[in-house]
Design a protein around this motif. Sequence first.
Motif, PDB file in Angstrom:
ATOM      1  N   UNK A 198     -28.092   4.175   5.863  1.00  0.00           N
ATOM      2  CA  UNK A 198     -28.483   2.760   5.769  1.00  0.00           C
ATOM      3  C   UNK A 198     -29.639   2.420   6.708  1.00  0.00           C
ATOM      4  N   UNK A 199     -30.595   3.310   6.804  1.00  0.00           N
ATOM      5  CA  UNK A 199     -31.785   3.063   7.611  1.00  0.00           C
ATOM      6  C   UNK A 199     -31.612   3.314   9.094  1.00  0.00           C
ATOM      7  N   UNK A 200     -30.435   3.769   9.522  1.00  0.00           N
ATOM      8  CA  UNK A 200     -30.186   4.030  10.944  1.00  0.00           C
ATOM      9  C   UNK A 200     -29.959   5.525  11.161  1.00  0.00           C
ATOM     10  N   UNK A 201     -30.753   6.102  12.061  1.00  0.00           N
ATOM     11  CA  UNK A 201     -30.599   7.526  12.375  1.00  0.00           C
ATOM     12  C   UNK A 201     -29.369   7.711  13.256  1.00  0.00           C
ATOM     13  N   UNK A 202     -28.556   8.712  12.919  1.00  0.00           N
ATOM     14  CA  UNK A 202     -27.357   8.990  13.697  1.00  0.00           C
ATOM     15  C   UNK A 202     -27.723   9.605  15.034  1.00  0.00           C
ATOM     16  N   UNK A 208     -30.129  -6.280   0.843  1.00  0.00           N
ATOM     17  CA  UNK A 208     -31.001  -5.148   0.561  1.00  0.00           C
ATOM     18  C   UNK A 208     -30.330  -3.875   1.033  1.00  0.00           C
ATOM     19  N   UNK A 209     -30.205  -2.924   0.145  1.00  0.00           N
ATOM     20  CA  UNK A 209     -29.585  -1.667   0.527  1.00  0.00           C
ATOM     21  C   UNK A 209     -30.665  -0.738   1.067  1.00  0.00           C
ATOM     22  N   UNK A 210     -30.420  -0.238   2.263  1.00  0.00           N
ATOM     23  CA  UNK A 210     -31.399   0.645   2.878  1.00  0.00           C
ATOM     24  C   UNK A 210     -31.083   2.089   2.512  1.00  0.00           C
ATOM     25  N   UNK A 211     -32.049   2.916   2.732  1.00  0.00           N
ATOM     26  CA  UNK A 211     -31.976   4.288   2.298  1.00  0.00           C
ATOM     27  C   UNK A 211     -31.134   5.159   3.234  1.00  0.00           C
ATOM     28  N   UNK A 212     -30.412   6.107   2.651  1.00  0.00           N
ATOM     29  CA  UNK A 212     -29.671   7.113   3.403  1.00  0.00           C
ATOM     30  C   UNK A 212     -30.164   8.479   2.951  1.00  0.00           C
ATOM     31  N   UNK A 213     -30.436   9.354   3.916  1.00  0.00           N
ATOM     32  CA  UNK A 213     -30.940  10.679   3.562  1.00  0.00           C
ATOM     33  C   UNK A 213     -30.744  11.647   4.723  1.00  0.00           C
ATOM     34  N   UNK A 214     -30.949  12.914   4.428  1.00  0.00           N
ATOM     35  CA  UNK A 214     -30.915  13.994   5.420  1.00  0.00           C
ATOM     36  C   UNK A 214     -32.280  14.645   5.397  1.00  0.00           C
ATOM     37  N   UNK A 215     -32.965  14.693   6.543  1.00  0.00           N
ATOM     38  CA  UNK A 215     -34.328  15.229   6.555  1.00  0.00           C
ATOM     39  C   UNK A 215     -34.441  16.591   7.242  1.00  0.00           C
ATOM     40  N   UNK A 216     -33.330  17.254   7.452  1.00  0.00           N
ATOM     41  CA  UNK A 216     -33.358  18.607   7.998  1.00  0.00           C
ATOM     42  C   UNK A 216     -33.518  19.617   6.880  1.00  0.00           C
TER      43      UNK A 216
END
Length: 65
Positions: free
Chosen positions: A54-58, A4-12
């Motif tokens: 991939x669902x993990x916050x940096x 399952x591919x998890x989501x990657x995004x920028x929420x700033x």
Amino acid sequence: MKELQQESYFDGGLLQLIGWTIVGALITIFTIGICFPWALCMIQKWEASHTVINGHRLYFDGTAM
């Protein structure tokens, strides 16, 4: 088995990024460049804390030293 591919995004937000960049620039200007490493770390920490890969916050734990 398919992963399952998890989501990657920028929420700033763009305005937040502009604000942090202006604050960093002002700190650098007022200290005649002495606090540039601190300002750079401040901005990098903000960018990392608003990025999810991939669902993990940096997480950024760098310092100016």
